[in-house]
Design a protein around this motif. Sequence first.
Motif, mmCIF file in Angstrom:
data_model
loop_
_atom_site.group_PDB
_atom_site.id
_atom_site.type_symbol
_atom_site.label_atom_id
_atom_site.label_comp_id
_atom_site.label_asym_id
_atom_site.label_seq_id
_atom_site.Cartn_x
_atom_site.Cartn_y
_atom_site.Cartn_z
ATOM 1 N N ASP A 248 0.854 -1.184 0.000
ATOM 2 C CA ASP A 248 0.000 0.000 0.000
ATOM 3 C C ASP A 248 0.895 1.240 0.000
ATOM 4 O OD1 ASP A 248 -1.962 1.893 0.391
ATOM 5 O OD2 ASP A 248 -1.957 1.612 2.574
ATOM 6 N N PRO A 249 0.738 2.131 -0.998
ATOM 7 C CA PRO A 249 1.638 3.301 -1.068
ATOM 8 C C PRO A 249 1.517 4.218 0.139
ATOM 9 C CG PRO A 249 -0.148 3.478 -2.697
ATOM 10 C CD PRO A 249 -0.246 2.101 -2.095
ATOM 11 N N ILE A 250 0.391 4.170 0.835
ATOM 12 C CA ILE A 250 0.205 5.114 1.947
ATOM 13 C C ILE A 250 0.885 4.610 3.225
ATOM 14 C CG2 ILE A 250 -1.549 6.226 3.433
ATOM 15 C CD1 ILE A 250 -3.342 6.155 0.854
ATOM 16 N N SER A 251 0.708 3.325 3.519
ATOM 17 C CA SER A 251 1.197 2.851 4.826
ATOM 18 C C SER A 251 2.371 1.877 4.735
ATOM 19 C CB SER A 251 0.047 2.169 5.575
ATOM 20 O OG SER A 251 -0.410 1.062 4.803
ATOM 21 N N GLU A 252 2.676 1.380 3.531
ATOM 22 C CA GLU A 252 3.685 0.310 3.458
ATOM 23 C C GLU A 252 4.915 0.665 2.615
ATOM 24 O OE1 GLU A 252 0.531 -3.357 4.166
ATOM 25 O OE2 GLU A 252 1.085 -2.874 2.108
ATOM 26 N N VAL A 253 5.034 1.944 2.269
ATOM 27 C CA VAL A 253 6.200 2.388 1.488
ATOM 28 C C VAL A 253 6.795 3.614 2.181
ATOM 29 C CG1 VAL A 253 6.942 3.395 -0.725
ATOM 30 C CG2 VAL A 253 5.272 1.534 -0.714
ATOM 31 N N LEU A 254 8.110 3.638 2.282
ATOM 32 C CA LEU A 254 8.796 4.778 2.894
ATOM 33 C C LEU A 254 9.945 5.210 1.990
ATOM 34 C CD1 LEU A 254 9.275 6.538 5.509
ATOM 35 C CD2 LEU A 254 10.874 4.739 6.214
ATOM 36 N N VAL A 255 9.960 6.494 1.638
ATOM 37 C CA VAL A 255 11.070 7.023 0.820
ATOM 38 C C VAL A 255 12.204 7.416 1.771
ATOM 39 C CG1 VAL A 255 11.759 8.816 -0.828
ATOM 40 C CG2 VAL A 255 9.453 7.845 -0.934
ATOM 41 N N THR A 256 13.413 7.027 1.420
ATOM 42 C CA THR A 256 14.562 7.288 2.292
ATOM 43 C C THR A 256 15.645 8.043 1.516
ATOM 44 O OG1 THR A 256 15.583 5.200 1.647
ATOM 45 C CG2 THR A 256 14.163 5.149 3.599
ATOM 46 N N CYS A 257 16.617 8.513 2.272
ATOM 47 C CA CYS A 257 17.697 9.298 1.657
ATOM 48 C C CYS A 257 18.805 8.357 1.177
ATOM 49 C CB CYS A 257 18.209 10.278 2.695
ATOM 50 S SG CYS A 257 19.726 11.050 2.250
ATOM 51 N N SER A 258 18.518 7.375 0.344
ATOM 52 C CA SER A 258 19.478 6.404 -0.219
ATOM 53 C C SER A 258 19.149 4.989 0.248
ATOM 54 C CB SER A 258 20.943 6.683 0.171
ATOM 55 O OG SER A 258 21.177 6.369 1.531
ATOM 56 N N GLY A 259 19.794 4.047 -0.416
ATOM 57 C CA GLY A 259 19.680 2.656 0.010
ATOM 58 C C GLY A 259 20.368 2.455 1.353
ATOM 59 N N SER A 260 21.499 3.112 1.552
ATOM 60 C CA SER A 260 22.218 2.992 2.829
ATOM 61 C C SER A 260 21.296 3.421 3.972
ATOM 62 C CB SER A 260 23.453 3.903 2.849
ATOM 63 O OG SER A 260 24.160 3.828 1.649
ATOM 64 N N HIS A 261 20.625 4.539 3.757
ATOM 65 C CA HIS A 261 19.732 5.072 4.784
ATOM 66 C C HIS A 261 18.522 4.158 4.990
ATOM 67 C CE1 HIS A 261 16.721 8.331 6.068
ATOM 68 N NE2 HIS A 261 17.544 8.179 7.075
ATOM 69 N N ALA A 262 18.052 3.548 3.892
ATOM 70 C CA ALA A 262 16.927 2.607 4.015
ATOM 71 C C ALA A 262 17.330 1.434 4.913
ATOM 72 C CB ALA A 262 16.514 2.103 2.626
ATOM 73 N N CYS A 263 18.558 0.960 4.725
ATOM 74 C CA CYS A 263 19.077 -0.147 5.551
ATOM 75 C C CYS A 263 19.105 0.256 7.016
ATOM 76 C CB CYS A 263 20.529 -0.397 5.170
ATOM 77 S SG CYS A 263 20.798 -1.764 4.179
ATOM 78 N N LEU A 264 19.629 1.458 7.244
ATOM 79 C CA LEU A 264 19.736 1.945 8.626
ATOM 80 C C LEU A 264 18.350 2.060 9.259
ATOM 81 C CD1 LEU A 264 22.093 4.610 9.979
ATOM 82 C CD2 LEU A 264 19.669 4.947 10.370
ATOM 83 N N CYS A 265 17.396 2.638 8.505
ATOM 84 C CA CYS A 265 16.037 2.815 9.056
ATOM 85 C C CYS A 265 15.432 1.449 9.392
ATOM 86 C CB CYS A 265 15.136 3.542 8.059
ATOM 87 S SG CYS A 265 15.618 5.244 7.788
ATOM 88 N N ALA A 266 15.628 0.479 8.501
ATOM 89 C CA ALA A 266 15.018 -0.839 8.716
ATOM 90 C C ALA A 266 15.645 -1.532 9.926
ATOM 91 C CB ALA A 266 15.201 -1.697 7.459
ATOM 92 N N LEU A 267 16.978 -1.559 9.961
ATOM 93 C CA LEU A 267 17.638 -2.314 11.038
ATOM 94 C C LEU A 267 17.436 -1.642 12.386
ATOM 95 C CD1 LEU A 267 20.824 -3.385 9.071
ATOM 96 C CD2 LEU A 267 19.013 -4.895 9.917
ATOM 97 N N HIS A 268 17.459 -0.310 12.419
ATOM 98 C CA HIS A 268 17.245 0.372 13.688
ATOM 99 C C HIS A 268 15.780 0.283 14.121
ATOM 100 C CE1 HIS A 268 21.187 2.921 13.558
ATOM 101 N NE2 HIS A 268 21.370 1.652 13.260
ATOM 102 N N ALA A 269 14.899 0.042 13.163
ATOM 103 C CA ALA A 269 13.469 -0.087 13.513
ATOM 104 C C ALA A 269 13.194 -1.387 14.256
ATOM 105 C CB ALA A 269 12.613 -0.025 12.245
ATOM 106 N N VAL A 270 13.944 -2.447 13.945
ATOM 107 C CA VAL A 270 13.579 -3.752 14.525
ATOM 108 C C VAL A 270 14.611 -4.339 15.494
ATOM 109 C CG1 VAL A 270 12.015 -4.417 12.653
ATOM 110 C CG2 VAL A 270 14.432 -5.017 12.473
ATOM 111 N N CYS A 271 15.822 -3.782 15.516
ATOM 112 C CA CYS A 271 16.856 -4.402 16.363
ATOM 113 C C CYS A 271 17.107 -3.576 17.619
ATOM 114 C CB CYS A 271 18.163 -4.512 15.602
ATOM 115 S SG CYS A 271 18.053 -5.630 14.206
#
Length: 400
Positions: free
Chosen positions: A89-112
């Motif tokens: 879902d584009p509203i609740s299940e997609v997040l634009v980030t400042c690069s792939g590196s930043h996407a990784c950081l957001c994901a890992l810091h979100a769950v670990c």
Amino acid sequence: MKTNRLLRQITGSPIHSIADQVRLLQSRGVPVVALQTGDPDFATPEPIIRSAHQAMLDGLTHYADSRGLPGLRAAISAKLAGFNGLNYDPISEVLVTCSGSHACLCALHAVCDPGDEVLIPDPCWPVYENILKINGCCPVYVPGKPENGFFPTIEDFEKSITEKTAAILINTPNNPTGMIASQEYLQAVVDFACRHDLYILSDEVYESIIFSGLRHISLASLPGAWERTFVMNSFSKTYAMTGWRIGYLAGPTELIQEAHKVCQTGLTNIAPFIQVAAQTALTDLEVPGYVDRMIAAYDRRRKLAMDILNSQSDPIIQAADPQGAFYLFLDLSRLGQTTDILAARLLEEEQVAVIPGGAFGPYSKNYIRITIAAADAEIETGLTRLVRWATRQMETIPAS
Ligand code: PLP
């Protein structure tokens, strides 16, 4: 002076420090053959540049939606459905980030949590390690053997499980090896993650750069994966947009909600004119033509590089033909020294810049990575010098 304890445990990215060293040498007039960085030597496709320019003229130079512009999120959601077979879902299940590196950081810091362990195949992209360490988490490297395409076996992952294991990272097509994981393997990883209740971070930044008619499988499309997986991607590699710094995450609402908090903190939002450019990358009808031409060039360079390596009468440098991405991972173990020493000497003696394998994990110290996202002439000169230099090194090693 007291500084952050977690930051003191990490060293800077080895790839970036070698790239900085190359820039410094070049600025002093040293003609370095730069095969170190995975940065396409192509210009960003013109329609993308034009749309960013127009967006700035149109006034998109202010704060914007901190999850990403709705138009871009809709384009990402449509791309995930069409290219990857994934529904988000584009509203609740997609997040634009400042690069792939930043996407990784957001994901890992979100769950670990601090103290959690994360399984990482070795070899792998080096930035994962520091992303984990600055959050107090522990990267656990699991070695992959060349005969298994450098992907660790499920048995090896099983041996590395503890009660602290929280997540597993998978990157296919892979940096640094260029190998592509099969659907069977990815399904086995998903089953393993389900058995141990792990999150999965699926790094798919090279999904479009594939050779030899192989197909990219998006891990989250496999049974059991969706609810525990972050799909992570970037505009850097496919669209030659490394300098724009834009990427994205997709995942279940609860995970994206937490990743959004990390993304928003300290960043507020991604520059809106860059987001418009990213939307153009996904939707403009001319852009696929540019992408196809870049992939054809990487494929031609892959063949050029493999021809040079295969022409060694005594194969001192062992190379696996990459299936995707734009790297070759070369085994220099016959030279009998770890490649941080060899790579430094190669730069000094032959002016060829490569990344030593230790950057990609503790089990990869006999390898070097070169990129084929460089001009044909650079690849030809660099590899010819490397083969000649390695041959000379071998002559100095006493026969056993
Ligand atoms: N993932 C892998 C495997 C990479 O090789 C890279 C960049 O080299 C990235 C993620 C991040 O790309 P970027 O931060 O440019 O979007």
